[in-house]
Design a protein around this motif. Structure first.
Motif, mmCIF file in Angstrom:
data_model
loop_
_atom_site.group_PDB
_atom_site.id
_atom_site.type_symbol
_atom_site.label_atom_id
_atom_site.label_comp_id
_atom_site.label_asym_id
_atom_site.label_seq_id
_atom_site.Cartn_x
_atom_site.Cartn_y
_atom_site.Cartn_z
ATOM 1 N N ILE A 7 0.842 -1.194 0.000
ATOM 2 C CA ILE A 7 0.000 0.000 0.000
ATOM 3 C C ILE A 7 0.877 1.245 0.000
ATOM 4 O O ILE A 7 1.746 1.406 0.855
ATOM 5 N N ASP A 8 0.640 2.111 -0.993
ATOM 6 C CA ASP A 8 1.421 3.342 -1.143
ATOM 7 C C ASP A 8 0.950 4.444 -0.213
ATOM 8 O O ASP A 8 1.758 5.259 0.234
ATOM 9 N N LEU A 9 -0.350 4.526 0.007
ATOM 10 C CA LEU A 9 -0.884 5.547 0.889
ATOM 11 C C LEU A 9 -2.239 5.128 1.405
ATOM 12 O O LEU A 9 -2.914 4.284 0.823
ATOM 13 N N ILE A 10 -2.598 5.720 2.526
ATOM 14 C CA ILE A 10 -3.898 5.480 3.139
ATOM 15 C C ILE A 10 -4.608 6.820 3.231
ATOM 16 O O ILE A 10 -4.053 7.799 3.755
ATOM 17 N N LEU A 11 -5.827 6.870 2.712
ATOM 18 C CA LEU A 11 -6.681 8.051 2.809
ATOM 19 C C LEU A 11 -7.753 7.737 3.835
ATOM 20 O O LEU A 11 -8.408 6.693 3.751
ATOM 21 N N ALA A 12 -7.940 8.628 4.800
ATOM 22 C CA ALA A 12 -8.929 8.366 5.844
ATOM 23 C C ALA A 12 -9.627 9.645 6.250
ATOM 24 O O ALA A 12 -9.032 10.728 6.237
ATOM 25 N N SER A 13 -10.883 9.485 6.616
ATOM 26 C CA SER A 13 -11.633 10.591 7.199
ATOM 27 C C SER A 13 -10.938 11.015 8.495
ATOM 28 O O SER A 13 -10.275 10.211 9.150
ATOM 29 N N SER A 14 -11.118 12.257 8.872
ATOM 30 C CA SER A 14 -10.500 12.760 10.102
ATOM 31 C C SER A 14 -11.289 12.390 11.357
ATOM 32 O O SER A 14 -10.857 12.711 12.463
ATOM 33 N N ALA A 15 -12.420 11.703 11.207
ATOM 34 C CA ALA A 15 -13.164 11.241 12.382
ATOM 35 C C ALA A 15 -12.283 10.270 13.172
ATOM 36 O O ALA A 15 -11.500 9.516 12.595
ATOM 37 N N ILE A 16 -12.409 10.274 14.479
ATOM 38 C CA ILE A 16 -11.547 9.467 15.352
ATOM 39 C C ILE A 16 -11.588 7.986 14.972
ATOM 40 O O ILE A 16 -10.546 7.329 14.903
ATOM 41 N N ARG A 17 -12.760 7.437 14.677
ATOM 42 C CA ARG A 17 -12.867 6.003 14.394
ATOM 43 C C ARG A 17 -12.177 5.611 13.090
ATOM 44 O O ARG A 17 -11.568 4.543 13.010
ATOM 45 N N THR A 18 -12.220 6.471 12.074
ATOM 46 C CA THR A 18 -11.534 6.150 10.814
ATOM 47 C C THR A 18 -10.040 6.406 10.938
ATOM 48 O O THR A 18 -9.230 5.633 10.433
ATOM 49 N N LYS A 19 -9.690 7.476 11.620
ATOM 50 C CA LYS A 19 -8.274 7.799 11.846
ATOM 51 C C LYS A 19 -7.586 6.663 12.597
ATOM 52 O O LYS A 19 -6.512 6.208 12.204
ATOM 53 N N THR A 20 -8.224 6.172 13.654
ATOM 54 C CA THR A 20 -7.640 5.093 14.456
ATOM 55 C C THR A 20 -7.554 3.803 13.644
ATOM 56 O O THR A 20 -6.527 3.108 13.680
ATOM 57 N N THR A 21 -8.614 3.475 12.906
ATOM 58 C CA THR A 21 -8.588 2.286 12.052
ATOM 59 C C THR A 21 -7.409 2.366 11.083
ATOM 60 O O THR A 21 -6.626 1.418 10.964
ATOM 61 N N ALA A 22 -7.273 3.496 10.409
ATOM 62 C CA ALA A 22 -6.201 3.672 9.416
ATOM 63 C C ALA A 22 -4.819 3.585 10.055
ATOM 64 O O ALA A 22 -3.915 2.930 9.509
ATOM 65 N N GLN A 23 -4.638 4.232 11.201
ATOM 66 C CA GLN A 23 -3.324 4.228 11.840
ATOM 67 C C GLN A 23 -2.936 2.852 12.365
ATOM 68 O O GLN A 23 -1.780 2.444 12.248
ATOM 69 N N LEU A 24 -3.902 2.120 12.917
ATOM 70 C CA LEU A 24 -3.609 0.763 13.379
ATOM 71 C C LEU A 24 -3.210 -0.135 12.217
ATOM 72 O O LEU A 24 -2.272 -0.931 12.328
ATOM 73 N N ILE A 25 -3.918 -0.012 11.093
ATOM 74 C CA ILE A 25 -3.576 -0.803 9.913
ATOM 75 C C ILE A 25 -2.190 -0.422 9.402
ATOM 76 O O ILE A 25 -1.353 -1.287 9.144
ATOM 77 N N ALA A 26 -1.933 0.861 9.272
ATOM 78 C CA ALA A 26 -0.627 1.325 8.770
ATOM 79 C C ALA A 26 0.514 0.789 9.619
ATOM 80 O O ALA A 26 1.554 0.380 9.086
ATOM 81 N N ASN A 27 0.316 0.763 10.923
ATOM 82 C CA ASN A 27 1.372 0.308 11.832
ATOM 83 C C ASN A 27 1.646 -1.183 11.739
ATOM 84 O O ASN A 27 2.692 -1.643 12.184
ATOM 85 N N THR A 28 0.724 -1.960 11.153
ATOM 86 C CA THR A 28 0.968 -3.397 10.984
ATOM 87 C C THR A 28 1.662 -3.719 9.670
ATOM 88 O O THR A 28 2.124 -4.837 9.480
ATOM 89 N N LEU A 29 1.727 -2.742 8.765
ATOM 90 C CA LEU A 29 2.312 -2.981 7.440
ATOM 91 C C LEU A 29 3.808 -2.694 7.458
ATOM 92 O O LEU A 29 4.243 -1.689 8.033
ATOM 93 N N ASN A 30 4.573 -3.552 6.811
ATOM 94 C CA ASN A 30 6.030 -3.404 6.809
ATOM 95 C C ASN A 30 6.505 -2.098 6.205
ATOM 96 O O ASN A 30 7.501 -1.535 6.654
ATOM 97 N N ASN A 31 5.808 -1.601 5.185
ATOM 98 C CA ASN A 31 6.295 -0.386 4.524
ATOM 99 C C ASN A 31 5.784 0.908 5.168
ATOM 100 O O ASN A 31 6.142 1.990 4.729
ATOM 101 N N LEU A 32 4.976 0.808 6.224
ATOM 102 C CA LEU A 32 4.456 1.972 6.953
ATOM 103 C C LEU A 32 3.990 3.090 6.013
ATOM 104 O O LEU A 32 4.568 4.175 5.970
ATOM 105 N N PRO A 33 2.924 2.848 5.256
ATOM 106 C CA PRO A 33 2.455 3.882 4.322
ATOM 107 C C PRO A 33 1.960 5.122 5.056
ATOM 108 O O PRO A 33 1.473 5.023 6.192
ATOM 109 N N PRO A 34 2.084 6.289 4.435
ATOM 110 C CA PRO A 34 1.583 7.503 5.075
ATOM 111 C C PRO A 34 0.056 7.488 5.149
ATOM 112 O O PRO A 34 -0.619 6.976 4.252
ATOM 113 N N VAL A 35 -0.462 8.030 6.245
ATOM 114 C CA VAL A 35 -1.905 8.165 6.438
ATOM 115 C C VAL A 35 -2.263 9.627 6.231
ATOM 116 O O VAL A 35 -1.762 10.501 6.940
ATOM 117 N N HIS A 36 -3.111 9.889 5.242
ATOM 118 C CA HIS A 36 -3.579 11.248 4.960
ATOM 119 C C HIS A 36 -4.978 11.391 5.536
ATOM 120 O O HIS A 36 -5.911 10.701 5.080
#
Length: 160
Positions: free
Chosen positions: A52-81
């Motif tokens: 995954i090259d990038l993650i796009l997420a709503s700024s709502a807490i539930r989407t932000k947290t979902t996106a950040q938790l997923i990003a942190n499990t990926l080896n390439n640590l894609p940026p979360v926008h």
């Protein structure tokens, strides 16, 4: 990044808590189960070798947290926008966000109804995502492939 093939994984945020007194809808957090769901999705994407090259997420807490938790499990640590306008976005607004980004594979974490409706828009098949459920759409030479994760991946290839 090449432009021959683009993949977008559309994902509804993980399970969130009910709105509490004095709290706005955007402030709703994930439940413990929602945190587990997010980590499972991230581990699944890593196991399946999605780069995954990038993650796009709503700024709502539930989407932000979902996106950040997923990003942190990926080896390439894609940026979360975090994108404010994804909260209560229309299908047209989500499609515009996709067009404005450079990627081969992106993850979009959003809310219903728009996150489900954009899948329906691209596939002409009615889809309703439950929490932490995702759909992969691949755009390549005019062919769309839809995978819906409902415990397993199901493939849909449109008729020619």
């Amino acid at each position: 990044m090449s432009t021959n093939k683009r993949q977008i994984i559309f994902l509804r945020h993980a399970q969130s808590a009910e709105k509490q007194a004095g709290q706005t809808d955007k402030q709703r957090a994930l439940t413990d189960h929602g945190i587990e769901q997010s980590l499972r999705v991230g581990n699944f994407l890593q196991k399946e070798k999605f780069n995954i090259d990038l993650i796009l997420a709503s700024s709502a807490i539930r989407t932000k947290t979902t996106a950040q938790l997923i990003a942190n499990t990926l080896n390439n640590l894609p940026p979360v926008h975090l994108i404010d306008k994804m909260y209560q976005a229309t299908v047209a607004q989500l499609a515009e966000l996709i067009q404005d980004q450079e990627f081969d594979t992106a993850l979009m974490v959003g809310h219903n109804p728009a996150i489900s409706m954009i899948i329906t828009h691209f596939t002409s098949h009615e889809v309703y995502l439950t929490p932490a459920q995702g759909c992969l759409i691949e755009f390549s030479a005019g062919i769309t492939r839809l995978d819906i994760r409902t415990g397993q991946w199901i493939r849909y290839i449109p008729e020619a």
